[in-house]
Design a protein around this motif. Structure first.
Motif, PDB file in Angstrom:
ATOM      1  N   HIS A  95      51.948  36.787  24.736  1.00  0.00           N
ATOM      2  CA  HIS A  95      51.070  37.255  25.810  1.00  0.00           C
ATOM      3  C   HIS A  95      49.743  37.739  25.225  1.00  0.00           C
ATOM      4  N   ALA A 120      45.830  40.761  28.954  1.00  0.00           N
ATOM      5  CA  ALA A 120      46.274  40.299  30.286  1.00  0.00           C
ATOM      6  C   ALA A 120      47.276  41.293  30.861  1.00  0.00           C
ATOM      7  N   HIS A 121      47.232  41.415  32.183  1.00  0.00           N
ATOM      8  CA  HIS A 121      48.125  42.367  32.839  1.00  0.00           C
ATOM      9  C   HIS A 121      48.972  41.608  33.866  1.00  0.00           C
ATOM     10  N   ALA A 122      50.292  41.744  33.755  1.00  0.00           N
ATOM     11  CA  ALA A 122      51.191  41.037  34.679  1.00  0.00           C
ATOM     12  C   ALA A 122      51.826  42.024  35.651  1.00  0.00           C
ATOM     13  N   SER A 123      51.967  41.601  36.893  1.00  0.00           N
ATOM     14  CA  SER A 123      52.661  42.437  37.874  1.00  0.00           C
ATOM     15  C   SER A 123      53.488  41.547  38.785  1.00  0.00           C
ATOM     16  N   SER A 163      55.142  36.383  40.017  1.00  0.00           N
ATOM     17  CA  SER A 163      54.237  37.383  39.437  1.00  0.00           C
ATOM     18  C   SER A 163      52.781  36.925  39.459  1.00  0.00           C
ATOM     19  N   THR A 201      37.548  39.173  36.193  1.00  0.00           N
ATOM     20  CA  THR A 201      38.917  38.786  35.809  1.00  0.00           C
ATOM     21  C   THR A 201      39.289  37.459  36.455  1.00  0.00           C
ATOM     22  N   ILE A 230      49.176  37.375  37.181  1.00  0.00           N
ATOM     23  CA  ILE A 230      48.630  37.792  35.887  1.00  0.00           C
ATOM     24  C   ILE A 230      47.117  37.895  36.028  1.00  0.00           C
ATOM     25  N   GLN A 249      47.240  40.346  24.942  1.00  0.00           N
ATOM     26  CA  GLN A 249      47.441  41.778  25.184  1.00  0.00           C
ATOM     27  C   GLN A 249      46.472  42.331  26.222  1.00  0.00           C
ATOM     28  N   ASP A 289      42.635  35.558  38.109  1.00  0.00           N
ATOM     29  CA  ASP A 289      43.994  35.795  38.615  1.00  0.00           C
ATOM     30  C   ASP A 289      44.817  34.519  38.527  1.00  0.00           C
TER      31      ASP A 289
END
Lengths: 142, 291
Positions: A28, A32-35, A42, A67, A44, A30, A69
């Motif tokens: 990954h 990047a933010h996944a939810s 999900s 960003t 990202i 670092q 998505d």
């Protein structure tokens, strides 16, 4: 048939291996933010790099989103979660094939498609553990 | 070892070798198989009326290699196949040729070795390679997890292979509606809404009339069937008797995949007695042994 292909088989396949690609380790990004959005799915968010040309006065007019998505379906999310920075692409393919009762090459095509999409948008980085010829590493055999 | 039959040629290959390239043509073509790391075998075929002069072919080929200067070739003779072992700069290969008089076709098999030649595997593959006979008006194809028996007068017109989906479509010609289609679909839990019978009903073309739906058990498989008449346009309905339409689908309990076949055409003689005894598609050994 033999005369025409004096030196190589026509598949262009002779000696070509995709083993280096299988040894690559996806990790990954670092930044990047996944939810989770829905169960098994999900989103990202990957920060974008500000382009060099984006300086005033251009930046007063053009304001790109900071960003990117990426929405992942259940299968994409599964591949994303399997990319933990330790598993090789081969390990991920084996896990995916086992979970979905696919053959190795069926899973390879699906998994490498997801991984290359995620790498292209910056969500994944690919760690190569040896010097690899770029053609070998990027070419799908089918 | 697993059996593959393509274009009437049969091979027994290691279980983990998969077909990654294929050709639909009957007169000349090529298929390539790979293990998980690289291509391991390719076979090429070409129709010829008579057997070629193998001595001359091999000698010319060897001469070409020697002239190129970067590969060493030695003659091989295994299980009735003649060929060469080629130690090239890129790879180590063994290539063999044999003429099959019954189908007037020259078959060339190229084995690609990652490090050294496995003589036992070579012999095993070549001994078992040959022609799959056409019997009772059907040919046999075995590929992508399916054993298919289309009518021998049909030609493979379309073949689509992608993850969790393989489809082979046999027709008299490209534009004809008459033909047989075989499909194997994976990851069924991800996309199947409802049951297999509903799925089969939903994909029945609108040209099908007088449709009847039935279900029966066959060798541990619950097979859903659809039968009717295929009426393609009002004019044709007046001019000729419309062909029969039949389809079948089931989930194999052994691999969890969904198998489906569709046939548009005249009924086969064998299907007059027990329609479901001769579904020309088998998914696993349990079904095949019934045939």
């Amino acid at each position: 048939m033999m005369r025409r292909d004096a030196r190589k088989s026509r598949a262009g396949a002779t000696g070509r291996t995709w083993r280096p690609m299988l040894r690559t380790v996806p990790a990954h990004n670092q930044a990047a933010h996944a939810s989770d959005t829905q169960p098994g799915q999900s989103r990202i968010v990957v920060p974008r790099r500000r382009p060099n040309w984006l300086v005033p006065p251009v930046s007063w007019i053009i304001r790109p989103r900071p960003t990117r998505d990426v929405q992942l379906d259940r299968l994409g999310t599964r591949v994303w979660r399997l990319c933990n920075g330790h598993r090789t692409v081969e390990n991920i393919i084996d896990a995916f094939a086992g979970e979905h009762r696919l053959t190795f090459h069926e899973a390879r095509i699906a998994v490498t498609g997801h991984i290359s999409d995620l790498a292209r948008c910056g969500a994944l980085v690919l760690v190569m553990h040896e010097q690899v010829d770029s053609d070998e590493s990027s070419t799908s055999p089918t | 070892m697993r059996e593959w039959i393509w274009r009437h040629f049969r091979f027994e290959l290691p279980d983990d070798w998969e077909m990654l390239q294929y050709s639909r043509r009957l007169d000349a073509g090529r298929c390539a198989m790979a293990d998980r790391y690289q291509y391991r075998l390719e076979f090429n075929w070409k129709e010829f009326d008579t057997a070629p002069d193998f001595d001359r072919t091999l000698s010319d080929y060897r001469h070409d290699l020697e002239r190129a200067g970067d590969a060493k070739a030695t003659s091989e003779h295994v299980a009735g196949w003649r060929g060469l072992r080629v130690d090239g700069p890129d790879a180590l290969t063994t290539r063999f040729g044999r003429y099959f008089k019954e189908v007037k076709c020259l078959l060339e098999v190229v084995l690609i070795w990652p490090d050294k030649v496995d003589a036992d595997l070579t012999r095993s593959i070549l001994e078992r390679a040959g022609v799959a006979p056409v019997a009772n008006g059907v040919s046999t194809w075995r590929a992508f997890g399916m054993t298919m028996q289309p009518a021998s007068d049909l030609k493979l017109q379309r073949c689509e292979v992608e993850p969790a989906r393989a489809m082979l479509d046999f027709r008299r010609n490209r534009d004809s509606p008459l033909g047989e289609t075989f499909e194997r679909l994976g990851m069924v839990d991800h996309w199947l809404k409802g049951d297999v019978g509903q799925w089969l009903t939903a994909r029945t073309p609108r040209q099908v009339r007088d449709a009847q739906h039935g279900t029966h058990h066959r060798d541990g498989h619950q097979v859903h069937e659809f039968a009717g008449r295929y009426i393609d346009g009002r004019l044709k309905r007046l001019l000729a008797r419309s062909p029969d339409y039949g389809s079948a689908a089931w989930r194999c309990p052994h691999d969890g995949r969904l198998y489906a076949m569709t046939r548009i055409g005249r009924k086969r003689p064998s299907s007059n007695t027990q329609a479901h005894d001769h579904t020309p598609l088998a998914c696993c050994l349990a079904m095949e042994h019934r045939k």
